[in-house]
Design a protein around this motif. Structure first.
Motif, PDB file in Angstrom:
ATOM      1  N   GLU A   2      30.711 -66.084 -68.800  1.00 17.98           N
ATOM      2  CA  GLU A   2      29.834 -64.934 -69.001  1.00 17.98           C
ATOM      3  C   GLU A   2      30.260 -63.810 -68.060  1.00 17.98           C
ATOM      4  O   GLU A   2      30.604 -64.063 -66.903  1.00 17.98           O
ATOM      5  CB  GLU A   2      28.377 -65.330 -68.727  1.00 17.98           C
ATOM      6  CG  GLU A   2      27.803 -66.309 -69.732  1.00 17.98           C
ATOM      7  CD  GLU A   2      26.329 -66.572 -69.455  1.00 17.98           C
ATOM      8  OE1 GLU A   2      25.604 -65.599 -69.172  1.00 17.98           O
ATOM      9  OE2 GLU A   2      25.917 -67.739 -69.505  1.00 17.98           O
ATOM     10  N   SER A  56      29.500 -60.207 -66.092  1.00 21.07           N
ATOM     11  CA  SER A  56      28.424 -59.355 -65.576  1.00 21.07           C
ATOM     12  C   SER A  56      28.635 -57.911 -66.014  1.00 21.07           C
ATOM     13  O   SER A  56      29.673 -57.559 -66.597  1.00 21.07           O
ATOM     14  CB  SER A  56      28.388 -59.429 -64.047  1.00 21.07           C
ATOM     15  OG  SER A  56      29.569 -58.847 -63.505  1.00 21.07           O
ATOM     16  N   THR A  57      27.639 -57.064 -65.715  1.00 19.63           N
ATOM     17  CA  THR A  57      27.759 -55.640 -66.064  1.00 19.63           C
ATOM     18  C   THR A  57      28.914 -54.996 -65.316  1.00 19.63           C
ATOM     19  O   THR A  57      29.467 -53.978 -65.750  1.00 19.63           O
ATOM     20  CB  THR A  57      26.448 -54.913 -65.725  1.00 19.63           C
ATOM     21  OG1 THR A  57      26.106 -55.173 -64.358  1.00 19.63           O
ATOM     22  CG2 THR A  57      25.319 -55.396 -66.632  1.00 19.63           C
ATOM     23  N   ILE A  76      30.403 -64.269 -64.178  1.00 20.20           N
ATOM     24  CA  ILE A  76      29.153 -64.667 -63.524  1.00 20.20           C
ATOM     25  C   ILE A  76      29.318 -66.086 -62.993  1.00 20.20           C
ATOM     26  O   ILE A  76      29.616 -67.016 -63.746  1.00 20.20           O
ATOM     27  CB  ILE A  76      27.973 -64.598 -64.516  1.00 20.20           C
ATOM     28  CG1 ILE A  76      27.779 -63.154 -65.011  1.00 20.20           C
ATOM     29  CG2 ILE A  76      26.698 -65.125 -63.879  1.00 20.20           C
ATOM     30  CD1 ILE A  76      26.709 -63.018 -66.058  1.00 20.20           C
ATOM     31  N   THR A  80      32.856 -58.662 -64.017  1.00 22.89           N
ATOM     32  CA  THR A  80      33.375 -59.844 -63.339  1.00 22.89           C
ATOM     33  C   THR A  80      32.669 -61.096 -63.871  1.00 22.89           C
ATOM     34  O   THR A  80      31.534 -61.016 -64.347  1.00 22.89           O
ATOM     35  CB  THR A  80      33.147 -59.748 -61.816  1.00 22.89           C
ATOM     36  OG1 THR A  80      31.744 -59.584 -61.568  1.00 22.89           O
ATOM     37  CG2 THR A  80      33.912 -58.564 -61.237  1.00 22.89           C
ATOM     38  N   GLU A 107      34.586 -69.216 -61.520  1.00 21.27           N
ATOM     39  CA  GLU A 107      33.292 -69.321 -62.185  1.00 21.27           C
ATOM     40  C   GLU A 107      32.262 -70.128 -61.413  1.00 21.27           C
ATOM     41  O   GLU A 107      31.086 -70.131 -61.771  1.00 21.27           O
ATOM     42  CB  GLU A 107      33.483 -69.939 -63.579  1.00 21.27           C
ATOM     43  CG  GLU A 107      34.423 -69.132 -64.459  1.00 21.27           C
ATOM     44  CD  GLU A 107      34.674 -69.803 -65.795  1.00 21.27           C
ATOM     45  OE1 GLU A 107      33.909 -70.731 -66.147  1.00 21.27           O
ATOM     46  OE2 GLU A 107      35.634 -69.422 -66.488  1.00 21.27           O
ATOM     47  N   ASN A 112      28.434 -69.740 -61.513  1.00 19.85           N
ATOM     48  CA  ASN A 112      27.399 -70.748 -61.740  1.00 19.85           C
ATOM     49  C   ASN A 112      27.701 -71.937 -60.829  1.00 19.85           C
ATOM     50  O   ASN A 112      28.425 -72.860 -61.200  1.00 19.85           O
ATOM     51  CB  ASN A 112      27.368 -71.178 -63.208  1.00 19.85           C
ATOM     52  CG  ASN A 112      26.299 -72.221 -63.473  1.00 19.85           C
ATOM     53  OD1 ASN A 112      25.490 -72.529 -62.599  1.00 19.85           O
ATOM     54  ND2 ASN A 112      26.301 -72.778 -64.676  1.00 19.85           N
TER      55      ASN A 112
END
Length: 611
Positions: free
Chosen positions: A68, A70-71, A76, A74, A106, A78
């Motif tokens: 996923e 990010s805005t 996201i 980069t 990640e 977890n």
């Protein structure tokens, strides 16, 4: 409780590595940590289901999964996830690097589960073994074998787990037998049986057997052979041909040794495959369903499947009357380097057709297209598409193309199928993963109706290419991670395949029954007793770890000193050469000057005389 990003579990054959992950998975879930199960193959991944991990994938599919974003653009992170990589010993260095890089980007933790004594990766490197040996990761050990229920098989598995292949083979020999060789094996292999005729007797020797005949008579146990006539010995040997050729000793499992005539390898392969198939077919359906049949090589696997299929057709379990011919593809044996060379695609007479599978289109429209190689011209490969159009292809610029050889394959209701490559887009109803298996339910206008092992039912188009084969027998590599009630292992006594790693995996898949079929028990036993070690870069340089800074400084100083000495010697040698040249030049100059002075004196004398 560890803060380490990467940890390991080293578990012996049948010690319950995968099953032991149940408690770990439950603990992670109770803490709100998600788990992802990874394995090198689909078959190994399916075994992870018993660990309680719902998200199970192959390494290849997980590496292709995009994170996923990010805005800020980069990935996201977890960190609340645990990635359990089963059969870590089968992972290559290249894949391990990609896994760790993805993990770093990640987030999450990685648990490597495997056994360095089992089958290594097809690709280069032994990263799991090196990570443990160098202390790069901390790991736990599980060494109490749980799988085998038979006491003797349990003892064998425990010995294998300790790495004592010699002792394990001694127990394995109790389950070995030598395949008998019959005329049908020669016919199937396209070979002629070696003839050893007894010479026709002449009138002079009619009543006296030759020394060779007497030796054979003694070998075959003929009573009172020393007092027998030529005719009696001749008749005895004629009726005991197989025995004096040495076949009987092999049937008893004693190994061929140096007795009897030479039997071509192709014939021995047919014998092993035929007997393995007969052993499998002698069991009832329920027992067969709980028996894994393994071959050391793909060739043996294919021969066994052929014999099994013929046997099932005879019984009516495979409906030969409704069989259809499909185009089956086998993965090419070319290396990655060879795939990039145009000359690798030049076919010789009799070679199978080469198929190149390329991905075309973008996004959801991306799909596979199979092209037939029709020639090689000026460093380019000519490919013929499904519509007959020809395209010029440069393999050096291709990104991991699928290269296969084609053959015709018969498929009928009752056939077991093994799929050997991914087909279709992941997540779609018709998706088939590499390593999946299924059974043919029927053949009709819609295609070949197949029930997959995951419970889905699909239809295969007979007009298309399929990377698959019959699936009663599998290679030992494909059996990694599998457990069954019984196991049949077919192996030749020669070749690099007969090694301790392969034998250890093959001989520990079963819970209660093991049968090993070969062509020579003694030779196979010797081969199975040897571990094949891959040489790593560290082993090649004889360094277990990188030297520290002080050691590097010392090594550099020593090297500089040696280099300085070499430099001084070189300069001294050069100075000596110049000095020698100068001395030689001085002598030559003095000689020239003396000659000149002599000529001048002679000229003066001549002048005085003329005056």
């Amino acid at each position: 409780t560890t803060t380490d990003r990467v940890t390991g579990v080293r578990g012996a054959w049948g010690a319950g590595k995968t099953t032991s992950m149940k408690g770990l998975t439950k603990a992670a879930h109770d803490l709100g940590i998600t788990t992802i199960g990874l394995a090198p193959t689909t078959r190994a991944a399916s075994e992870l289901k018993s660990a309680g991990t719902k998200d199970i994938r192959t390494i290849a599919s997980w590496l292709m999964t995009k994170p996923e974003i990010s805005t800020a653009g980069t990935p996201i992170r977890n960190d609340d996830r645990l990635i359990i990589l089963d059969e870590a010993g089968m992972v290559s260095t290249e894949d391990m690097v990609r896994i760790v890089r993805k993990l770093d980007a990640e987030g999450g933790r990685l648990l490597l589960v495997g056994d360095q004594r089992q089958l290594p990766s097809v690709g280069a490197g032994t990263p799991f073994d090196q990570l443990m040996k160098t202390g790069a990761i901390r790991y736990a050990e599980i060494d109490e074998v749980q799988r085998q229920k038979d006491p003797r098989l349990l003892e064998m598995a425990q010995v294998w787990a300790r790495g004592d292949a010699v002792a394990a083979v001694e127990i394995a020999k109790e389950h070995m037998r030598v395949a008998s060789t019959i005329n049908a094996d020669y016919e199937a292999a396209g070979k002629e049986r070696e003839a050893h005729p007894t010479p026709e007797p002449s009138e002079e020797i009619e009543g006296t057997p030759t020394a060779a005949m007497l030796a054979l008579a003694e070998k075959t146990g003929m009573p009172n052979f020393d007092a027998s006539s030529f005719k009696e010995v001749r008749e005895w040997l004629d009726t005991h041909t197989d025995k004096w050729l040495g076949y009987e000793s092999r049937e008893k499992g004693g190994g061929r040794g140096d007795k009897g005539p030479h039997i071509p390898r192709e014939v021995r392969q047919q014998s092993i495959a035929r007997e393995a198939a007969q052993t499998y077919l002698a069991k009832d359906r329920e027992t067969r369903a709980d028996t894994i049949m393994m071959a050391a090589t793909n060739k043996l696997r294919r021969l066994i499947n052929t014999y099994v299929r013929e046997g099932l057709k005879t019984r009516g379990e495979v409906a030969g009357a409704h069989e259809v011919t499909v185009r089956a593809l086998d993965k090419s044996q070319m290396t990655r380097e060879a795939m990039a060379l145009p000359e690798s695609y030049i076919r010789k007479e009799g070679d199978p057709e080469i198929i190149v599978r390329l991905q075309e289109g973008r996004g959801k429209e991306r799909h596979d297209v199979d092209y037939k190689v029709v020639g090689v011209y000026k460093g380019r490969v000519a490919l013929e598409g499904p519509d007959g159009t020809i395209k010029s292809w440069n393999p050096a610029k291709a990104s991991r193309p699928g290269v296969f050889t084609a053959r015709d394959m018969l498929v009928a209701p009752g056939d077991e199928l093994s799929f050997r490559d991914n087909v279709g887009r992941k997540g779609t109803p018709d998706r088939i993963d590499n390593g999946a298996s299924g059974k043919v339910l029927g053949v009709d206008k819609r295609g070949i109706h197949v029930a997959l092992d995951d419970g889905r039912q699909i239809f295969l188009d007979p007009a298309k290419n399929h990377v698959m084969d019959h699936g009663w027998a599998v290679t030992v590599h494909k059996s990694q991670g599998a457990t069954r009630g019984g196991a049949i292992y077919a192996a030749e006594s020669v070749g690099v395949e007969a090694i301790a790693q392969l034998a250890g995996v093959a001989c520990t898949r079963e819970k209660a029954h093991l049968e090993i079929i070969t062509d020579d028990t003694e030779k196979l036993g010797k081969a199975m007793s040897k571990w094949a070690e891959r040489e790593t870069a560290m082993a090649a340089t004889k360094a277990q770890e990188s030297p520290d800074l002080e050691t590097l400084k010392t090594l550099r100083a020593e090297a500089a000193e040696e280099l300085g000495k070499a430099g001084d010697l070189s300069r001294a040698r050069e100075d000596a050469e110049w000095k020698q040249r100068e001395e030689e030049g001085a002598v030559e100059h003095r000689r020239d000057r003396e000659n000149q002075e002599r000529r001048e004196r002679e000229e003066e004398q001549e002048w005085e005389i003329e005056r």
